[in-house]
Design a protein around this motif. Structure first.
Motif, PDB file in Angstrom:
ATOM      1  N   GLY A 112       4.149  10.167  -5.938  1.00 45.95           N
ATOM      2  CA  GLY A 112       4.264   9.694  -4.612  1.00 45.95           C
ATOM      3  C   GLY A 112       5.623   9.963  -3.762  1.00 45.95           C
ATOM      4  O   GLY A 112       6.558  10.617  -4.611  1.00 45.95           O
ATOM      5  N   GLU A 113       5.835   9.483  -2.763  1.00 45.50           N
ATOM      6  CA  GLU A 113       6.784   9.622  -1.730  1.00 45.50           C
ATOM      7  C   GLU A 113       8.210   9.054  -2.515  1.00 45.50           C
ATOM      8  O   GLU A 113       8.337   7.908  -2.619  1.00 45.50           O
ATOM      9  N   LEU A 136      11.334   4.700  -4.555  1.00 41.27           N
ATOM     10  CA  LEU A 136      10.034   5.075  -4.197  1.00 41.27           C
ATOM     11  C   LEU A 136      10.055   4.547  -2.662  1.00 41.27           C
ATOM     12  O   LEU A 136      10.672   3.605  -2.612  1.00 41.27           O
ATOM     13  N   VAL A 137       9.110   4.916  -1.952  1.00 39.53           N
ATOM     14  CA  VAL A 137       9.032   4.156  -0.422  1.00 39.53           C
ATOM     15  C   VAL A 137       8.187   2.902  -0.567  1.00 39.53           C
ATOM     16  O   VAL A 137       8.064   2.297   0.673  1.00 39.53           O
ATOM     17  N   THR A 142       5.836   1.854  -6.610  1.00 44.83           N
ATOM     18  CA  THR A 142       6.817   1.487  -7.689  1.00 44.83           C
ATOM     19  C   THR A 142       6.511   0.742  -8.946  1.00 44.83           C
ATOM     20  O   THR A 142       6.540   1.013 -10.054  1.00 44.83           O
ATOM     21  N   GLN A 143       5.711  -0.405  -8.844  1.00 45.03           N
ATOM     22  CA  GLN A 143       5.244  -1.138  -9.713  1.00 45.03           C
ATOM     23  C   GLN A 143       4.240  -0.721 -10.636  1.00 45.03           C
ATOM     24  O   GLN A 143       4.217  -0.507 -11.942  1.00 45.03           O
ATOM     25  N   ARG A 144       3.268  -0.030 -10.016  1.00 51.66           N
ATOM     26  CA  ARG A 144       2.116   0.693 -10.531  1.00 51.66           C
ATOM     27  C   ARG A 144       2.595   1.829 -11.396  1.00 51.66           C
ATOM     28  O   ARG A 144       2.321   1.930 -13.058  1.00 51.66           O
ATOM     29  N   LEU A 145       3.675   2.564 -10.993  1.00 55.54           N
ATOM     30  CA  LEU A 145       4.191   3.870 -11.817  1.00 55.54           C
ATOM     31  C   LEU A 145       5.202   3.161 -12.993  1.00 55.54           C
ATOM     32  O   LEU A 145       4.820   3.727 -13.964  1.00 55.54           O
ATOM     33  N   ALA A 146       5.918   2.051 -12.775  1.00 52.64           N
ATOM     34  CA  ALA A 146       6.468   1.416 -13.876  1.00 52.64           C
ATOM     35  C   ALA A 146       5.706   0.923 -14.953  1.00 52.64           C
ATOM     36  O   ALA A 146       5.926   1.455 -16.106  1.00 52.64           O
ATOM     37  N   ASN A 147       4.577   0.336 -14.535  1.00 59.55           N
ATOM     38  CA  ASN A 147       3.401  -0.174 -15.743  1.00 59.55           C
ATOM     39  C   ASN A 147       2.816   1.093 -16.155  1.00 59.55           C
ATOM     40  O   ASN A 147       2.654   1.274 -17.495  1.00 59.55           O
ATOM     41  N   ARG A 148       2.759   2.138 -15.541  1.00 59.54           N
ATOM     42  CA  ARG A 148       1.889   3.412 -16.198  1.00 59.54           C
ATOM     43  C   ARG A 148       2.958   4.052 -17.205  1.00 59.54           C
ATOM     44  O   ARG A 148       2.502   4.371 -18.233  1.00 59.54           O
ATOM     45  N   LEU A 149       4.009   4.622 -16.628  1.00 56.31           N
ATOM     46  CA  LEU A 149       4.994   4.955 -17.385  1.00 56.31           C
ATOM     47  C   LEU A 149       5.480   4.285 -18.897  1.00 56.31           C
ATOM     48  O   LEU A 149       6.383   4.758 -19.636  1.00 56.31           O
TER      49      LEU A 149
END
Length: 181
Positions: A112-113, A136-137, A142-149
């Motif tokens: 994402g951006e 992130l913008v 940000t929350q989804r990416l943190a959970n995913r990673l």
């Protein structure tokens, strides 16, 4: 090369205000005060606090410094002006010494951006401390990416090991590692 955090009206130019008079002081007054340092993109005033987004980070820095010295009657102490907290920041740990701001930015742009990416360096030695920040913008992204990673591995270009990613608040004093050393 990507420009990180240099966009007009970015989260990096958002200020928090407190310690202003509750009576007779409104958004128009705050916008007028801030406008002497640059364009104001957004202003929100709550009960006892306010947020202002300036056009550029350097203009916000000027406003923060200068307005932080200003006392508005009937108050007896200066305005409380700070950087607004961002809930769109990831701390990236286990970075290889070859990872630069640009590599970090490009690696997270696939999700994402990215507003800004910075590898934290030792200011005297000019070497990576092994961690950095990605802003992130969007807070949901940000929350989804943190959970995913937390569940998946992410290996950055030039790095032999996966990075560790988690939510955090950015420490503005940290210095980034440029592409050319």
């Amino acid at each position: 090369m990507a420009t990180m955090g240099s966009g007009k009206f970015s989260k990096r130019a958002k200020l928090f205000f407190a310690n202003y008079p509750n009576e007779g002081f409104n958004e128009a007054n705050l916008v007028q005060l801030c406008s002497q340092f640059g364009d104001v993109g957004d202003c929100f005033m709550g009960k006892g606090f306010a947020f202002v987004v300036m056009d550029y980070r350097h203009n916000a820095e000027l406003a923060k410094t200068q307005l932080g010295k200003l006392t508005i009657p009937p108050m007896t102490t200066p305005l409380d002006v700070r950087w607004a907290a961002s809930n769109c920041c990831l701390k990236v740990e286990n970075l290889h010494s070859s990872v630069s701001n640009e590599i970090l930015h490009e690696s997270f742009s696939q999700f994402g951006e990215v507003e800004r990416a910075v590898v934290v360096v030792d200011a005297q030695k000019r070497v990576s401390k092994g961690y950095g920040y990605v802003e992130l913008v969007n807070s949901q992204l940000t929350q989804r990416l943190a959970n995913r990673l937390q569940k998946e591995f992410l290996i950055l270009p030039g790095s032999p090991v996966p990075v560790k990613v988690g939510l955090t608040e950015l420490e503005d004093e940290d210095v980034g590692m440029p592409e050319s050393r």
